[in-house]
Design an enzyme around this catalytic site. Structure first.
Site, PDB file in Angstrom:
ATOM      1  N   ASN A  22      19.037 -21.041 -34.043  1.00 57.62           N
ATOM      2  CA  ASN A  22      18.194 -20.761 -32.876  1.00 57.62           C
ATOM      3  C   ASN A  22      16.797 -21.309 -33.143  1.00 57.62           C
ATOM      4  O   ASN A  22      16.205 -21.005 -34.186  1.00 57.62           O
ATOM      5  CB  ASN A  22      18.115 -19.252 -32.621  1.00 57.62           C
ATOM      6  CG  ASN A  22      17.158 -18.907 -31.487  1.00 57.62           C
ATOM      7  OD1 ASN A  22      15.942 -19.005 -31.633  1.00 57.62           O
ATOM      8  ND2 ASN A  22      17.697 -18.507 -30.350  1.00 57.62           N
ATOM      9  N   SER A  45      20.896 -20.911 -27.764  1.00 58.45           N
ATOM     10  CA  SER A  45      19.684 -20.491 -27.083  1.00 58.45           C
ATOM     11  C   SER A  45      19.950 -19.108 -26.501  1.00 58.45           C
ATOM     12  O   SER A  45      21.040 -18.845 -25.984  1.00 58.45           O
ATOM     13  CB  SER A  45      19.346 -21.492 -25.976  1.00 58.45           C
ATOM     14  OG  SER A  45      18.168 -21.079 -25.333  1.00 58.45           O
ATOM     15  N   GLU A  46      18.950 -18.223 -26.600  1.00 59.50           N
ATOM     16  CA  GLU A  46      19.213 -16.815 -26.273  1.00 59.50           C
ATOM     17  C   GLU A  46      19.485 -16.560 -24.787  1.00 59.50           C
ATOM     18  O   GLU A  46      19.912 -15.478 -24.422  1.00 59.50           O
ATOM     19  CB  GLU A  46      18.106 -15.905 -26.817  1.00 59.50           C
ATOM     20  CG  GLU A  46      16.723 -16.137 -26.246  1.00 59.50           C
ATOM     21  CD  GLU A  46      15.894 -17.075 -27.105  1.00 59.50           C
ATOM     22  OE1 GLU A  46      16.467 -17.995 -27.723  1.00 59.50           O
ATOM     23  OE2 GLU A  46      14.659 -16.901 -27.141  1.00 59.50           O
ATOM     24  N   ASN A  47      19.240 -17.567 -23.942  1.00 60.82           N
ATOM     25  CA  ASN A  47      19.617 -17.366 -22.544  1.00 60.82           C
ATOM     26  C   ASN A  47      21.119 -17.557 -22.329  1.00 60.82           C
ATOM     27  O   ASN A  47      21.592 -17.450 -21.202  1.00 60.82           O
ATOM     28  CB  ASN A  47      18.794 -18.263 -21.610  1.00 60.82           C
ATOM     29  CG  ASN A  47      18.869 -19.715 -21.976  1.00 60.82           C
ATOM     30  OD1 ASN A  47      18.922 -20.058 -23.155  1.00 60.82           O
ATOM     31  ND2 ASN A  47      18.883 -20.571 -20.992  1.00 60.82           N
ATOM     32  N   SER A  87      24.940 -12.841 -26.188  1.00 59.40           N
ATOM     33  CA  SER A  87      23.902 -13.650 -26.802  1.00 59.40           C
ATOM     34  C   SER A  87      23.146 -12.848 -27.865  1.00 59.40           C
ATOM     35  O   SER A  87      22.948 -13.311 -28.995  1.00 59.40           O
ATOM     36  CB  SER A  87      22.937 -14.139 -25.723  1.00 59.40           C
ATOM     37  OG  SER A  87      21.911 -14.880 -26.302  1.00 59.40           O
TER      38      SER A  87
END
Lengths: 217, 217
Positions: A22, A45-47, A87
């Site tokens: 990340n 990606s945290e989305n 996530s």
């Protein structure tokens, strides 16, 4: 070489084959450009995506496919998308090999402050607290000083992001590793002396007998 | 499930309501409901969302129109107006780590009394919360977040209300679909029943009360 490129190149050497990675916004994003040859990593990606690829050509953007800064990205073959609980389950649950984040301060205990300056700038923590708490390895990418003031300090004066110490700090002057005994100066940047680093650092640094110059590729 | 126009959807929302809004920096946010809320000037809203997006996009539009009394969110850094209203005390903001926000919403939707997370332990997020020690590790007890209405965005629905999301526009939408009294989805198209395979459905129809087609895309 400018500071950002130097930091990104050095951090890229920490990426190992098969890692789930990340990258935070800003300089950390540049790390992707210097992934070592022969090393394949999965960018997350945290989305909600694993297998994020480069910015698409103009006209090929998909408004539903973005990174955590809302910038258009592509999905590489084999990519997957998921909701926010998966996530952050990946992040908190110890499935994320490394996160690279920006920093405002790091202290002698290795604690990071990177999400607010009370009264001045309050963007919120977003995913930073979960990332620092849960990633297997946390690497901080930041400039050594801000407006001449050291960012590597005895104790964070800004609100910390997590009590979990970070694993490595890379600046344009040095590579520093927080350990149980304190902060160890592991490497210095080309053209920088140990004295330069000490002058720009408030925290106590442990200086081993030999401090090599940073490798950049 | 009933198909409604955005005007009718927003007419159901009273002033002072608690609403959850899907999306990550506007991606996966039902823009037609945001525009309609501004048009109908629904006031004193409590809004639960990942971030306050941008002044001209997503939830940011509600902030700029000063319709929000309280915001529960993880990030406000991309909308200067949110920070200004917070500092001037025109708007109450509760900042929640992103992974914690997701789990608190999920907890409400799946009948859990709360969740235990290591995220935030020893930081200012801990203030006022119960710390529980299990197996020599500390956790914060984080309580569920429920809403009167969930306004979500999906790629497509069928005429029963089964939903499919698109890429990174999924984010908080599926969990919000479980955590509100009334669930309303904005979709790009409605397809006949049976046109989606059972494996394809992300949110089962029983959770969805109303669907609106936004034909702008």
């Amino acid at each position: 070489m400018d500071a950002k490129t130097l930091i990104a190149k050095r951090i890229a050497l920490e990426l190992k084959d098969g890692y789930l990675v990340n990258l935070g916004i800003g300089t950390p994003t540049l790390v992707a450009n210097y992934t070592p040859k022969g090393v394949t990593v999965f960018f997350e990606s945290e989305n909600g995506i694993i297998g994020m690829g480069p910015v698409p050509q103009e006209g090929m953007e998909n408004p539903d496919l973005v990174n955590a800064s809302a910038g258009y990205v592509s999905a590489l073959p084999g990519a997957s998308c998921f909701d926010s609980t998966i996530s952050f389950g990946l992040i908190r649950g110890g499935h994320l090999d490394v996160t690279v984040l920006g920093g405002l301060q790091v202290d002698e205990k290795g604690r990071l402050a990177n999400w607010m300056i009370p009264g001045k700038m309050i963007p919120g923590m977003g995913g930073a607290m979960d990332l620092v708490t849960g990633a297997k390895r946390v690497i901080v990418s930041m400039t050594h000083t801000a407006k001449g003031k050291p960012k590597i300090v005895k104790e964070c004066t800004l609100p910390i992001t997590s009590i979990r110490p970070v694993d490595l700090v890379v600046t344009e002057m040095a590579v520093i590793e927080p350990t149980k005994d304190g902060l160890v100066l592991k490497e210095i940047a080309p053209g920088i002396t140990i004295d330069d680093v000490l002058k720009n650092t408030e925290a106590h640094l442990i200086i081993p007998e030999s401090v090599p110059v940073m490798k950049l590729e | 499930m009933k198909v409604l126009k955005p005007t009718k959807v927003v007419e159901m929302i009273p002033d002072g309501a608690t609403i959850m809004v899907g999306g990550f920096l506007g991606v996966g946010t039902p823009e037609c409901f945001m525009d309609e809320i501004v048009k109908q000037k629904k006031k004193d809203l409590t809004v639960i969302c990942n971030d306050s997006a941008f002044p001209d996009r997503g939830i940011g539009k509600l902030i700029v129109a000063k319709l929000v009394k309280k915001l529960i969110t993880s990030h406000i850094g991309t909308n200067p107006e949110t920070q200004r209203q917070m500092i001037e005390k025109e708007l109450e903001v509760e900042l929640v780590p992103q992974g914690t926000l997701a789990e608190r919403i999920r907890a409400a939707g799946v009948g859990l009394g709360g969740v235990l997370t290591p995220t935030g332990v020893g930081t200012i997020v801990e203030n006022g919360k119960q710390v529980i020690e299990l197996n020599e590790k500390k956790y914060l007890l984080e309580l569920p977040i429920h809403a009167d209405f969930a306004l979500i965005k999906a790629k497509r629905a069928d005429y029963l209300g089964n939903l499919v999301y698109s890429l990174t526009a999924r984010n908080f939408n599926p969990i919000m679909a479980m955590a509100a009294n009334v669930v309303i989805a904005e979709v790009e198209e409605i397809v006949p029943i049976g046109a989606m395979t059972p494996d394809e459905v992300h949110t089962p129809n029983v959770l969805v009360n109303y669907v609106t087609v936004d034909g702008r895309r």
